[in-house]
Motif scaffolding. Sequence first.
Motif, short mmCIF file in Angstrom:
data_model
loop_
_atom_site.label_atom_id
_atom_site.label_comp_id
_atom_site.label_asym_id
_atom_site.label_seq_id
_atom_site.Cartn_x
_atom_site.Cartn_y
_atom_site.Cartn_z
N ASN A 193 -23.07 40.58 -24.07
CA ASN A 193 -23.84 41.38 -23.13
C ASN A 193 -24.25 40.62 -22.01
O ASN A 193 -24.72 41.02 -20.92
N GLY A 196 -24.04 39.88 -18.14
CA GLY A 196 -24.44 40.53 -16.90
C GLY A 196 -25.51 39.62 -16.11
O GLY A 196 -25.91 39.77 -14.89
N LYS A 197 -25.79 38.44 -16.85
CA LYS A 197 -26.63 37.37 -16.15
C LYS A 197 -25.87 36.39 -15.18
O LYS A 197 -26.61 35.57 -14.62
N SER A 199 -25.04 35.89 -12.21
CA SER A 199 -25.38 36.24 -10.90
C SER A 199 -24.33 35.68 -9.89
O SER A 199 -24.38 36.22 -8.86
N GLU A 217 -22.30 47.26 -21.10
CA GLU A 217 -23.07 48.02 -20.05
C GLU A 217 -23.65 47.29 -19.06
O GLU A 217 -23.81 47.54 -17.84
N GLU A 218 -23.90 45.82 -19.72
CA GLU A 218 -24.52 44.95 -18.52
C GLU A 218 -23.40 44.54 -17.71
O GLU A 218 -23.76 43.84 -16.97
N PHE A 219 -22.30 44.88 -17.87
CA PHE A 219 -21.31 44.49 -16.85
C PHE A 219 -21.52 44.63 -15.54
O PHE A 219 -21.26 44.16 -14.44
N ASN A 221 -24.03 44.52 -13.90
CA ASN A 221 -25.11 43.61 -13.38
C ASN A 221 -24.49 42.42 -12.58
O ASN A 221 -25.03 41.58 -12.16
N LEU A 222 -23.11 42.45 -12.54
CA LEU A 222 -22.42 41.35 -11.90
C LEU A 222 -22.68 41.69 -10.30
O LEU A 222 -21.43 41.98 -9.90
N CYS A 223 -23.48 41.15 -9.94
CA CYS A 223 -24.10 41.73 -8.33
C CYS A 223 -23.10 41.01 -7.35
O CYS A 223 -22.78 41.54 -6.33
N SER A 241 -21.89 51.67 -15.52
CA SER A 241 -22.70 50.85 -15.08
C SER A 241 -21.84 50.05 -13.75
O SER A 241 -22.28 49.48 -13.06
#
Length: 286
Positions: A193, A196-197, A199, A217-219, A221-223, A241
């Motif tokens: 998870n 997603g951090k 960045s 789900e944190e996938f 967050n890959l901005c 997501s």
Amino acid sequence: MRNITQLNHVCFAFADETFASDMSQMHSTQPEVLILNLHTKDYLFPDWMKKMSLLKVLIITNYAFHPSELNNFELLDSLHNLKRIRLERIFVPSFRTLKNLRKLSLYMCTTTMAFGKGSVLISDTFPNLEELNIDYCKDLVVLPTSICDITPLKKLSVTNCHKLSSLPQDIGKLENLERLTLSSCTDLEVIPNSIGKLSNLTILEISNCISLSSLPEEFGNLCNLRNLYMAGCASCELPFSVVNLTNLKVITCDEETAASWEAFQPMLLNMKIEVPHVDVNLNWLH
């Protein structure tokens, strides 16, 4: 050593079972690149290597059938300009501190001693490592968790390691990671998870990780993710997501995986799905 050749700042040397480690003819050399071609099950680094103060790159390739074991590896600690090491078909020893090393590549190596329990923390050994490549290391089952503490790491590639079953849960601590390659790790079942951090991650490759059943789900967050390679991942379920991946430009995959992404295309207007044409050559049957 046999067949010692020096060309400008590059030195080539060959050693086999019949040759002792008397290398007096190399004492005066100051190469920036040293290429050792081995054909032996054991190799002892000679003490004169400590004098190679200008050495920046060390490449060791073993041409014997079984991995070669390196001894006296600790003398590399004294080579303060050493930036890159590539080992092929080597029984990798427990590393010592190489503070200035920037790139490490292991190909078809045995990593049990280097990465196993009781070994020195890899984050202490390579505190300034920027690129780590591990390919066809058949004994690699898990990555050492201390990899997550190498904060300067920008590129991490673990490919064709078919026994690799998991990644460190804290992989998200690699705040400077720009490229993560996990292609053809066929036993890899889960992406943590914490991914997603990441960045700063712009490129992710998970092609042919056939055991992946889903992405977390944190996938989403890959901005900064721009390129995603996931051919052979048709059974990998995508989280909703992914609609947040607004910087995603290109997904390279197979037709089955492409069908999963097509549902999100109306919400990811900048995303392009590419399905490379694969030519199947059957000439070998004739």
